[in-house]
Design a protein around this motif. Structure first.
Motif, mmCIF file in Angstrom:
data_model
loop_
_atom_site.group_PDB
_atom_site.id
_atom_site.type_symbol
_atom_site.label_atom_id
_atom_site.label_comp_id
_atom_site.label_asym_id
_atom_site.label_seq_id
_atom_site.Cartn_x
_atom_site.Cartn_y
_atom_site.Cartn_z
ATOM 1 N N LEU A 34 55.575 -8.766 58.419
ATOM 2 C CA LEU A 34 56.583 -8.627 57.579
ATOM 3 C C LEU A 34 57.566 -7.303 58.111
ATOM 4 O O LEU A 34 58.739 -7.789 58.132
ATOM 5 C CB LEU A 34 56.083 -8.091 56.027
ATOM 6 C CG LEU A 34 57.189 -8.021 54.996
ATOM 7 C CD1 LEU A 34 57.960 -9.117 54.804
ATOM 8 C CD2 LEU A 34 56.668 -7.515 53.690
ATOM 9 N N GLU A 38 61.356 -8.062 58.946
ATOM 10 C CA GLU A 38 62.657 -7.287 58.389
ATOM 11 C C GLU A 38 63.526 -6.553 59.282
ATOM 12 O O GLU A 38 64.678 -6.546 59.375
ATOM 13 C CB GLU A 38 62.059 -6.129 57.498
ATOM 14 C CG GLU A 38 61.569 -6.413 56.223
ATOM 15 C CD GLU A 38 62.482 -6.647 55.322
ATOM 16 O OE1 GLU A 38 63.695 -6.093 55.096
ATOM 17 O OE2 GLU A 38 62.500 -7.514 54.362
ATOM 18 N N SER A 49 65.936 -15.872 56.108
ATOM 19 C CA SER A 49 65.415 -15.902 54.831
ATOM 20 C C SER A 49 63.931 -16.060 54.480
ATOM 21 O O SER A 49 63.466 -16.943 55.010
ATOM 22 C CB SER A 49 66.152 -16.745 53.860
ATOM 23 O OG SER A 49 67.724 -16.564 54.221
ATOM 24 N N ARG A 51 60.642 -14.559 51.336
ATOM 25 C CA ARG A 51 60.207 -14.052 50.184
ATOM 26 C C ARG A 51 59.548 -12.965 50.540
ATOM 27 O O ARG A 51 58.473 -12.876 51.307
ATOM 28 C CB ARG A 51 59.643 -14.655 49.230
ATOM 29 C CG ARG A 51 60.474 -15.879 48.629
ATOM 30 C CD ARG A 51 59.390 -16.759 47.538
ATOM 31 N NE ARG A 51 60.290 -17.795 46.850
ATOM 32 C CZ ARG A 51 60.094 -18.886 46.935
ATOM 33 N NH1 ARG A 51 59.154 -19.506 47.875
ATOM 34 N NH2 ARG A 51 60.821 -19.938 46.375
ATOM 35 N N ARG A 52 59.524 -11.536 49.625
ATOM 36 C CA ARG A 52 58.507 -10.448 49.917
ATOM 37 C C ARG A 52 58.974 -9.559 48.930
ATOM 38 O O ARG A 52 59.974 -9.472 48.428
ATOM 39 C CB ARG A 52 58.775 -9.692 51.366
ATOM 40 C CG ARG A 52 59.662 -8.614 51.404
ATOM 41 C CD ARG A 52 61.207 -9.187 51.542
ATOM 42 N NE ARG A 52 62.174 -8.214 51.706
ATOM 43 C CZ ARG A 52 62.908 -7.642 50.995
ATOM 44 N NH1 ARG A 52 63.138 -7.873 49.655
ATOM 45 N NH2 ARG A 52 63.919 -6.771 51.538
ATOM 46 N N SER A 53 57.686 -8.855 48.579
ATOM 47 C CA SER A 53 57.984 -7.822 47.555
ATOM 48 C C SER A 53 57.010 -6.531 47.699
ATOM 49 O O SER A 53 57.512 -5.485 48.189
ATOM 50 C CB SER A 53 58.132 -8.319 46.206
ATOM 51 O OG SER A 53 58.309 -7.203 45.165
ATOM 52 N N CYS A 54 55.960 -6.419 47.432
ATOM 53 C CA CYS A 54 54.866 -5.371 47.324
ATOM 54 C C CYS A 54 54.731 -4.890 49.001
ATOM 55 O O CYS A 54 54.314 -3.604 48.917
ATOM 56 C CB CYS A 54 53.906 -5.533 46.455
ATOM 57 S SG CYS A 54 52.424 -6.385 47.300
ATOM 58 N N ALA A 55 54.699 -5.880 49.689
ATOM 59 C CA ALA A 55 54.298 -5.172 51.131
ATOM 60 C C ALA A 55 52.984 -4.998 51.307
ATOM 61 O O ALA A 55 52.695 -4.380 52.228
ATOM 62 C CB ALA A 55 55.461 -4.510 51.720
ATOM 63 N N CYS A 59 51.219 -8.959 45.452
ATOM 64 C CA CYS A 59 52.100 -9.708 44.813
ATOM 65 C C CYS A 59 52.158 -11.089 45.230
ATOM 66 O O CYS A 59 52.344 -11.934 44.506
ATOM 67 C CB CYS A 59 53.617 -9.118 44.924
ATOM 68 S SG CYS A 59 54.464 -9.453 46.436
ATOM 69 N N GLY A 60 51.740 -11.598 46.630
ATOM 70 C CA GLY A 60 51.658 -12.775 46.829
ATOM 71 C C GLY A 60 52.770 -13.379 47.240
ATOM 72 O O GLY A 60 53.115 -14.788 47.275
ATOM 73 N N SER A 61 53.950 -12.741 47.531
ATOM 74 C CA SER A 61 55.326 -13.452 47.835
ATOM 75 C C SER A 61 55.413 -14.162 49.085
ATOM 76 O O SER A 61 55.959 -15.178 49.356
ATOM 77 C CB SER A 61 56.280 -12.561 47.774
ATOM 78 O OG SER A 61 56.433 -11.811 46.466
ATOM 79 N N CYS A 74 52.662 -9.566 55.048
ATOM 80 C CA CYS A 74 52.341 -8.177 54.963
ATOM 81 C C CYS A 74 51.113 -7.658 55.168
ATOM 82 O O CYS A 74 50.653 -6.426 54.869
ATOM 83 C CB CYS A 74 52.810 -7.593 53.430
ATOM 84 S SG CYS A 74 51.825 -8.311 52.463
#
Lengths: 233, 597
Positions: A34, A38, A49, A51-55, A59-61, A74
């Motif tokens: 991840l 980035e 593009s 999806r990501r969130s908690c890293a 969160c499972g994105s 991540c």
């Protein structure tokens, strides 16, 4: 160390068909895939593009195919991938853009198995009692983060999107074996369908893919057994 | 522009948003708008537990919980709201259990509880077991359970819609403007009430436990609409983040007997908090770690110390402390028990550090974790617009985004999950009730104009600056100068740097000109939110010439109740300047006194 990361690219507003693009960048062994995505987005191609969130794998994105295996970006380190990395979208769901797929069919399957607690008996003033052993019975399947790594690694799901898939069965399992729940029979009926549990051919891809180390095939086996024997013991 | 109409609109689908949506949808037409899929929300990463004085394993009382929270807040929390939350806590936990939440159990089948920092038996001063837990994934279970209940109750969701503006008409909430990520189209949501539950903004700092999504959208939006932000200088640094990555290692590790060790192998918390030691509150421990490192007692001279949960260490120190099980037997753990109680922590350490915590030490450093400040509300989740506590008709906030204030200058562990369950519920109930007696406000002529202007800027700027560079520089200066310890000079430096970055930000241009999932555009807008919140945080902190809870100044080391026992209210004025005002703290039973652990 220098890394080459080859990424599946597809922008429906521009591209007639998907292509792969390679990017070179500096990385260390403890970098997450991840982090690399980035960096590519920040300094080489802002249009990338994903999806990501908690890293950190909760969160499972960011489920994607990394060197051919379904992984969370991540939770996969350069240490594990080596210097040549290929990143593609998970299979079996329509690609919307680059690494982003249409998750709706996945969530639709999830919603169809009564994935919530059912007990219409009068509520006690305090908690419903449950022994540690009863609680342990379904512990493993409470860990699911709905990332879709399992379902999109399953050849039966690739063959037919209508198959409920391992993640939906895991979430049904979580309630079927909860001593406080009262809708096990209804769930077992839903799963005992042509597009239900019988499409599982114990290939074990799901178990290998799960970033939460849920024993997915085992859980599916327990549900199968409950259907065959009519017993939750 | 596509237009939708709902009586209650919830922005954000973490614990607070889902709870609000569940309750509001019982009596009012309700939709939850979220930029992520609901189960991706940051509530899911909370680990150790949710606080409530159930007394499952030992004597406990809501009054003790109230006092501990007041003390933990360094007396900046509003005591009426704290008492309300701690009294509601017990019923809130049973309600979650009735929704099916799989709490761990005691041998008698009751909800299991463990000790956590700052939670004490008020008679003995010793740690008390108040944190109700489901392994070390309590937040995950809360998020999943609430989402499951929303499915059961057919709550309407708009998943992957980024809210970008709040519409206010006649001084009341009138709806929001949102971008559908999949199409890039702006949608108008016309509403009688709006509930913000967008979470925190820890992404301002370099080392943080917070998700990428935590870009402070809610407070940035309401601040631009002229509403104040309360106590923004108070941001919690959690003592135990994974070294360099900031990933959270729950306080539950110390609840289960883990201890902190410096580079000399000393259990240094004995010196800083003689009574509760490694279970002191978070601000106290983070400062202790900072001081150990500053004085050269980090491990190998580096910026980290060790967290030790190896059974032999746990058992050694438990014996020294005389720690007992509820039945009076000595507290002893095995490696298997550690693994069973903290499976995710073990997994994080193995994956990210290559360390097995059952046999090895965990390198940790404090990590930016939680916003005590935010959108000011009263204890029913109603947003207030000034120092007289005047409510804004139809506008609500709950969870980390809100400042009730129950956490004051420092939050106790387990109280964030409690906060979002209790105040999410009340915000939902209040909004639905308000909607019944209210009409829709008329919409302005061009409701999306303000939002569109913010986004057009990214397509027309000259592109001389790179958004990632600006983000990196912001995080670094905030971590260096606006971290655990602060000084007037350092904060002034941070403020100048943030203003320079805000100016440079105007030159950021996105290269992606498409509509579908244009994450570059969305991420650029999020960065603008973070910069604005970094500024208001720094301005608020610079003015407060004292040390209290999470705000520690080297040039003003003492708490100053005479001058500073008050809440900061920061306003963004039309000329772009931030104006600070203050309002009193609500004190009912507990007069401020010296805070020791």
């Amino acid at each position: 160390m220098q890394i080459t990361i080859k990424i599946f690219r597809y922008n429906p507003e521009k591209d007639k068909k998907p292509r792969y693009e390679s990017y070179k960048l500096e990385a260390v062994e403890t970098d997450r895939v991840l982090d690399l995505l980035e960096k590519v987005k920040g300094y080489q191609d802002g249009t990338l593009s994903f999806r990501r969130s908690c890293a950190h794998g909760i969160c499972g994105s960011d489920a994607m195919r990394i060197n051919g295996f379904n992984r969370l970006a991540c939770k996969t380190l350069v240490r594990d991938t080596g210097a040549k990395i290929t990143v593609e979208p998970i299979l079996g769901l329509k690609v919307i853009k680059d690494l982003i797929v249409d998750m709706e069919p996945f969530f639709e399957n999830f919603r169809s198995v009564i994935p919530y607690f059912v007990n219409d008996e009068p509520e006690p003033a305090q908690e419903r009692l449950q022994s540690p052993e009863q609680r342990e019975r379904f512990d493993d399947t409470t860990k699911c983060i709905l990332c879709a790594c399992c379902t999109t690694s399953c050849p039966s799901f690739w063959a037919n999107e209508q198959y409920l898939g391992p993640a939906a069965i895991v979430n049904a399992h979580r309630f079927i074996f909860d001593s406080r729940d009262r809708a096990a029979a209804e769930r077992l009926k839903i799963l005992n369908d042509i597009f239900g549990i019988h499409r599982c051919h114990t290939i074990f891809n799901c178990t290998l893919a799960c970033p939460r180390e849920i024993q997915v095939t085992k859980a599916i086996g327990e549900v199968k057994k409950a259907i065959v024997t009519g017993s939750l013991e | 522009m596509k237009t939708h109409q709902f009586e209650v609109l919830v922005v954000g689908a973490g614990g607070a948003g889902l709870m609000a949506g569940l309750y509001a949808s019982r009596t009012a037409s309700t939709a939850i708008i979220t930029k992520l899929y609901p189960t991706r929300s940051h509530t899911g990463t909370a680990q150790g537990g949710i606080g409530a004085a159930l007394g499952s394993v030992e004597e406990d009382h809501p009054e003790w919980h109230t006092y501990d929270t007041v003390k933990g807040s360094d007396y900046l929390g509003d005591q009426d709201a704290i008492e309300f939350m701690c009294n509601e806590a017990v019923q809130a936990i049973y309600e979650l259990e009735h929704m099916g939440l799989p709490f761990d159990r005691t041998p008698e089948g009751k909800i299991s509880q463990r000790p956590f920092g700052g939670h004490t038996n008020n008679v003995t001063g010793k740690p008390v077991s108040r944190a109700c837990h489901a392994a070390d994934r309590t937040g995950h279970m809360i998020l999943q359970t609430l989402y499951q209940q929303c499915i059961k109750n057919n709550v309407t969701f708009y998943d992957e819609f980024q809210v970008v503006d709040l519409l206010m008409v006649n001084g009341a909430a009138a709806g929001v403007v949102a971008i559908e990520l999949a199409s890039g189209e702006m949608h108008l949501f016309h509403a009688k009430t709006v509930i913000f539950a967008t979470g925190g903004h820890g992404r301002i700092w370099e080392i943080t436990s917070n998700a990428y999504a935590f870009s402070g959208d809610g407070p940035a939006i309401t601040m631009r609409r002229g509403l104040p932000l309360e106590d923004m200088e108070f941001f919690q640094f959690h003592p135990t983040g994974i070294y360099k990555l900031g990933i959270l290692i729950t306080e539950g590790v110390r609840g289960e007997g883990g201890i902190l060790i410096n580079g000399l192998g000393e259990r240094f918390m004995e010196r800083y908090a003689p009574t509760v030691k490694d279970l002191a509150s978070r601000d106290v421990i983070s400062r202790a770690i900072y001081l150990e490192i500053r004085d050269g007692r980090g491990v190998n001279g580096q910026n980290y110390v060790y967290l030790d949960v190896r059974p032999e260490s746990v058992n050694k120190y438990a014996a020294l402390d005389g720690r007992k099980n509820p039945d009076g037997s000595p507290f002893v753990v095995t490696g298997e028990q550690i693994l069973a109680k903290l499976p995710d922590i073990v997994d994080f350490c193995r994956v990210y550090l290559g360390v097995d915590p059952v046999t090895q030490l965990m390198p940790i450093q404090p990590t930016a974790h939680y916003a005590m400040g935010g959108i000011p509300t009263n204890k029913y989740g109603e947003v207030i617009s000034n120092e007289e506590n005047t409510t804004v008709p139809g506008l609500y906030a709950a969870g980390e985004v809100a400042c009730v204030s129950v956490h004051g200058a420092n939050r106790l562990g387990t109280n964030s999950l409690l906060d979002l369950v209790v105040f999410g519920k009340y915000a939902g109930l209040r909004a639905a009730e308000f909607a019944k007696g209210a009409a829709y406000q008329p919409l302005p002529a061009d409701p999306a104009a303000f939002a569109r202007a913010q986004f057009d800027q990214f397509l027309t700027a000259d592109g001389k600056e790179n958004a990632f560079d600006i983000a990196r520089e912001m995080k670094k200066v905030m971590f260096d100068d606006m971290g655990i310890f602060r000084s007037g000079q350092g904060m002034q430096n941070a403020l100048e740097k943030i203003r320079e970055l805000q100016a440079r930000f105007k030159h950021v241009r996105v290269t992606d000109t498409g509509k579908i999932f244009n994450m570059e555009l969305i991420n650029a807008w999020e960065l603008g939110n973070l910069l604005d919140l970094a500024e208001v945080t720094t301005v608020s902190a610079l003015a407060r010439t004292e040390s209290r809870g999470g705000h520690s100044r080297e040039d003003y080391p003492d708490r100053d109740d005479k001058k500073w026992l008050k809440h900061t209210m920061a306003y963004l004025r039309e000329n772009g300047r931030i104006e600070l005002k203050y309002k009193p703290v609500v004190i009912t039973k507990y007069q401020p006194k010296e805070r020791t652990y």
